[in-house]
Design a protein around this motif. Structure first.
Motif, PDB file in Angstrom:
ATOM      1  N   LYS A 106      -6.904  -1.903  -0.908  1.00  0.00           N
ATOM      2  CA  LYS A 106      -6.682  -3.122  -0.128  1.00  0.00           C
ATOM      3  C   LYS A 106      -8.074  -3.675   0.155  1.00  0.00           C
ATOM      4  O   LYS A 106      -8.912  -3.008   0.754  1.00  0.00           O
ATOM      5  CB  LYS A 106      -5.948  -2.822   1.180  1.00  0.00           C
ATOM      6  N   GLN A 107      -8.308  -4.863  -0.334  1.00  0.00           N
ATOM      7  CA  GLN A 107      -9.657  -5.399  -0.245  1.00  0.00           C
ATOM      8  C   GLN A 107      -9.651  -6.884   0.084  1.00  0.00           C
ATOM      9  O   GLN A 107      -8.694  -7.592  -0.180  1.00  0.00           O
ATOM     10  CB  GLN A 107     -10.418  -5.171  -1.551  1.00  0.00           C
ATOM     11  N   GLY A 108     -10.745  -7.312   0.684  1.00  0.00           N
ATOM     12  CA  GLY A 108     -10.973  -8.726   0.905  1.00  0.00           C
ATOM     13  C   GLY A 108     -11.785  -9.268  -0.247  1.00  0.00           C
ATOM     14  O   GLY A 108     -12.620  -8.570  -0.821  1.00  0.00           O
ATOM     15  N   HIS A 109     -11.511 -10.508  -0.603  1.00  0.00           N
ATOM     16  CA  HIS A 109     -12.261 -11.169  -1.664  1.00  0.00           C
ATOM     17  C   HIS A 109     -12.805 -12.464  -1.077  1.00  0.00           C
ATOM     18  O   HIS A 109     -12.037 -13.351  -0.717  1.00  0.00           O
ATOM     19  CB  HIS A 109     -11.338 -11.446  -2.848  1.00  0.00           C
ATOM     20  N   TRP A 137     -11.940  -6.475   8.207  1.00  0.00           N
ATOM     21  CA  TRP A 137     -11.804  -5.106   8.726  1.00  0.00           C
ATOM     22  C   TRP A 137     -10.610  -5.016   9.681  1.00  0.00           C
ATOM     23  O   TRP A 137      -9.858  -4.040   9.658  1.00  0.00           O
ATOM     24  CB  TRP A 137     -13.073  -4.638   9.427  1.00  0.00           C
ATOM     25  N   ALA A 138     -10.409  -6.047  10.504  1.00  0.00           N
ATOM     26  CA  ALA A 138      -9.274  -6.056  11.439  1.00  0.00           C
ATOM     27  C   ALA A 138      -7.934  -6.111  10.713  1.00  0.00           C
ATOM     28  O   ALA A 138      -6.915  -5.706  11.275  1.00  0.00           O
ATOM     29  CB  ALA A 138      -9.391  -7.243  12.399  1.00  0.00           C
ATOM     30  N   HIS A 139      -7.929  -6.578   9.467  1.00  0.00           N
ATOM     31  CA  HIS A 139      -6.702  -6.648   8.675  1.00  0.00           C
ATOM     32  C   HIS A 139      -6.571  -5.472   7.702  1.00  0.00           C
ATOM     33  O   HIS A 139      -5.788  -5.516   6.759  1.00  0.00           O
ATOM     34  CB  HIS A 139      -6.610  -7.995   7.957  1.00  0.00           C
ATOM     35  N   GLY A 140      -7.346  -4.415   7.947  1.00  0.00           N
ATOM     36  CA  GLY A 140      -7.153  -3.150   7.245  1.00  0.00           C
ATOM     37  C   GLY A 140      -7.703  -3.061   5.839  1.00  0.00           C
ATOM     38  O   GLY A 140      -7.311  -2.159   5.097  1.00  0.00           O
ATOM     39  N   VAL A 141      -8.608  -3.952   5.465  1.00  0.00           N
ATOM     40  CA  VAL A 141      -9.162  -3.822   4.118  1.00  0.00           C
ATOM     41  C   VAL A 141     -10.149  -2.657   4.074  1.00  0.00           C
ATOM     42  O   VAL A 141     -10.770  -2.310   5.086  1.00  0.00           O
ATOM     43  CB  VAL A 141      -9.826  -5.125   3.612  1.00  0.00           C
ATOM     44  N   GLU A 142     -10.245  -2.033   2.907  1.00  0.00           N
ATOM     45  CA  GLU A 142     -11.146  -0.902   2.726  1.00  0.00           C
ATOM     46  C   GLU A 142     -12.526  -1.337   2.260  1.00  0.00           C
ATOM     47  O   GLU A 142     -13.512  -0.628   2.461  1.00  0.00           O
ATOM     48  CB  GLU A 142     -10.550   0.062   1.699  1.00  0.00           C
ATOM     49  N   ARG A 143     -12.553  -2.493   1.602  1.00  0.00           N
ATOM     50  CA  ARG A 143     -13.815  -3.034   1.112  1.00  0.00           C
ATOM     51  C   ARG A 143     -13.664  -4.537   0.945  1.00  0.00           C
ATOM     52  O   ARG A 143     -12.543  -5.056   0.902  1.00  0.00           O
ATOM     53  CB  ARG A 143     -14.245  -2.382  -0.201  1.00  0.00           C
ATOM     54  N   VAL A 144     -14.804  -5.206   0.865  1.00  0.00           N
ATOM     55  CA  VAL A 144     -14.818  -6.643   0.623  1.00  0.00           C
ATOM     56  C   VAL A 144     -15.660  -6.870  -0.622  1.00  0.00           C
ATOM     57  O   VAL A 144     -16.694  -6.217  -0.809  1.00  0.00           O
ATOM     58  CB  VAL A 144     -15.397  -7.409   1.829  1.00  0.00           C
ATOM     59  N   ARG A 145     -15.212  -7.787  -1.452  1.00  0.00           N
ATOM     60  CA  ARG A 145     -15.957  -8.078  -2.669  1.00  0.00           C
ATOM     61  C   ARG A 145     -16.131  -9.579  -2.832  1.00  0.00           C
ATOM     62  O   ARG A 145     -15.473 -10.378  -2.176  1.00  0.00           O
ATOM     63  CB  ARG A 145     -15.262  -7.507  -3.892  1.00  0.00           C
TER      64      ARG A 145
END
Length: 188
Positions: A106-109, A137-145
């Motif tokens: 689960k990641q942010g882009h 981070w507040a929405h539970g992503v493990e990493r952002v890319r």
């Protein structure tokens, strides 16, 4: 200095609201006219300008305040002028991303990073990124890319400065011998 409604000088960093689609459209079209837009955005000015208002309403609604799968943050000056923006798209494990790769985490882009030229170098981009990362981070992503054009040295240096590291993934650009480089930031 980060998060929804946090000030930076005379700027406030906050999420867009669905009814603000005309301002979203104006800022995006401005960004696409920037001299380095060809290095920063996949979309062209001509394509974006040709979109109907319904497109902009829908696009804004999907990234507006309260959305769970995406959020667009803007920097708003005291006179109401928008001076910068960044959007976070949440990518769920098991889905296929725009490169055709199956998403493993689960990641942010981060996409649509833009600060007006007269506001660059002011710390505004850092504060926009803080808001986007806090939301992620507040929405539970493990990493952002994010992806950066291999010739966009200014953006690449900034992303590295704020902690993003090259993942090794490169994506060839359509009709070009150039590439986009993936940079990632793990939740720390």
């Amino acid at each position: 200095m980060s998060g929804n409604g946090e000030p930076l000088g005379d700027r406030v960093i906050r999420a867009v609201r669905a009814e603000e689609w005309p301002a979203v459209k104006e800022l995006r079209l401005t960004a696409l006219r920037d001299p380095v837009a060809h290095l920063a955005f996949v979309e062209t000015y001509a394509d974006a300008a040709a979109q109907a208002d319904d497109f902009w309403r829908d696009r804004t609604a999907r990234t507006a305040e309260g959305s769970e799968g995406a959020q667009q943050f803007i920097a708003e000056a005291s006179d109401g002028r928008w001076t910068g923006s960044v959007t976070v798209l949440v990518e769920e494990p098991g889905t296929t991303d725009w490169t055709g790769t199956v998403v493993e985490h689960k990641q942010g882009h981060l996409v649509g990073v833009y600060v007006r030229p007269e506001d660059r170098g002011s710390g505004l981009t850092e504060v926009l990124f803080d808001a986007a990362l806090d939301w992620s981070w507040a929405h539970g992503v493990e990493r952002v890319r994010l992806f950066v054009h291999e010739e966009n040295a200014r953006a690449y240096r900034f992303y590295r400065k704020v902690g993003f590291e090259p993942s090794g993934l490169t994506v060839p650009l359509k009709d070009s011998d150039k590439r986009e480089l993936e940079l990632v930031l793990e939740r720390g």
